[in-house]
Design an enzyme around this catalytic site. Structure first.
Site, short mmCIF file in Angstrom:
data_model
loop_
_atom_site.label_atom_id
_atom_site.label_comp_id
_atom_site.label_asym_id
_atom_site.label_seq_id
_atom_site.Cartn_x
_atom_site.Cartn_y
_atom_site.Cartn_z
N SER A 1 15.21 -27.67 43.97
CA SER A 1 14.33 -28.47 43.13
C SER A 1 15.01 -28.87 41.82
CB SER A 1 13.01 -27.74 42.91
OG SER A 1 11.95 -28.66 42.76
N LYS B 1 -11.06 -35.34 28.99
CA LYS B 1 -10.52 -34.23 28.21
C LYS B 1 -10.67 -32.92 28.98
CE LYS B 1 -8.75 -32.73 24.32
NZ LYS B 1 -7.42 -33.18 23.88
#
Length: 295
Positions: free
Chosen positions: A156, A208
């Site tokens: 990765s 949010k």
């Protein structure tokens, strides 16, 4: 030793470029305690700590994040990769992109250094700061030989760094790949309900605190988070394709699989185009020294 619960904020609920089984081990390790990382002054010089055994005998102004062996700078890239560790070298099982960047730039401009080796053994880590560092290494090609020599694996984010180098060497049972992005979102809302605990979130802005662990993830929020992960994933694919001279579709079709040095039922790392040769680390290092001698 001091506990650092803030590390959870760096690993949960944000994109990571790390092999998934290693991610679980990292999350479990958050329960452990970590010491103080290396510190730097505003002018970039290192603050030598009294308990720093690996800097013994080194003056603060001379400290470097790499070893020079026969004109080759060896930069260690080990453990979980994080954006900011405040250390030029691996510490507490982590390596910081900030440390790799500083060490790489110093080695690149060090007249005593003829070539640079990233000595990699890492499952990957954070996305933040990764691709800027990858681009920096990639743009430095041609100034000095830059080789990635794997002592075991580069998965990765670690593979993204390796791909930026001129050449990649993997041991027979070492691994490369896992070219993908993962994000682990925790949801403890049902557990809180069972315990009779209610968390009230007061927000301004409909999105949010999306993905917070105290509320079940809505389909809309999942879609938006997935879109962010897809953007990072496409950048990962295009970056590796550029670095390795492959088509993006070929990288995408790997579906974040991992490949060993030796081929078996599947092609090996070299056959798939993710590495240049299968060699033990010492053999690869000798090959670089032979190249420098022949130049």
């Amino acid at each position: 030793m001091t506990s650092h619960p803030h590390l959870a904020q760096r690993l949960f609920n944000r994109p990571l470029a790390i092999r998934e089984d290693k991610a679980e081990l990292v999350m479990a390790a958050l329960a452990d305690r970590f010491g103080v990382a290396r510190l730097f002054r505003a002018d970039g010089t290192a603050v030598i700590l009294a308990n720093d055994d690996w800097t013994e005998g080194v003056e603060a102004g001379e400290y470097r994040g790499y070893d020079v062996i026969s004109g080759v700078a060896r930069i260690p890239v080990e453990g979980t990769l994080v954006a900011k560790l405040g250390s030029l070298r691996p510490y507490s099982g982590m390596t910081g992109y900030d440390g790799i960047r500083a060490a790489f730039l110093m080695a690149l401009n060090d007249a005593s250094v003829e070539a640079i080796v990233l000595d990699i053994d890492s499952p990957g880590g954070e996305v933040a700061g990764l691709f800027d560092l990858v681009d920096l290494i990639y743009r430095a090609r041609g100034r000095k030989p830059i080789w990635a020599i794997l002592s075991d694996c580069a998965y990765s984010a670690a593979y993204a760094l390796a791909s930026a180098c001129d050449r990649i060497f993997v041991p027979r049972l070492g691994g490369v790949g896992s070219i993908g992005i993962i994000c682990m979102l925790t949801d403890i809302s049902r557990g809180l309900d069972k315990d009779g605990v209610t968390v009230n979130i007061i927000r301004h802005g409909a999105h949010k605190a999306e993905g917070n662990p105290f509320e079940a993830l809505s389909d809309d929020a999942r879609g938006r988070i997935q879109a962010e992960i897809d953007v990072a994933g496409e950048l990962f694919i295009s970056t590796v394709a550029r670095n390795r001279g492959l088509k993006p579709a070929a990288i995408a079709n790997l579906n974040a699989e991992c490949f060993t040095g030796l081929p078996g039922a599947r092609p090996g790392a070299v056959e798939i185009g993710l590495a240049d040769a299968v060699m033990a680390p010492d053999e690869a290092f000798r090959a670089l020294l032979d190249q420098l001698d022949a130049a």
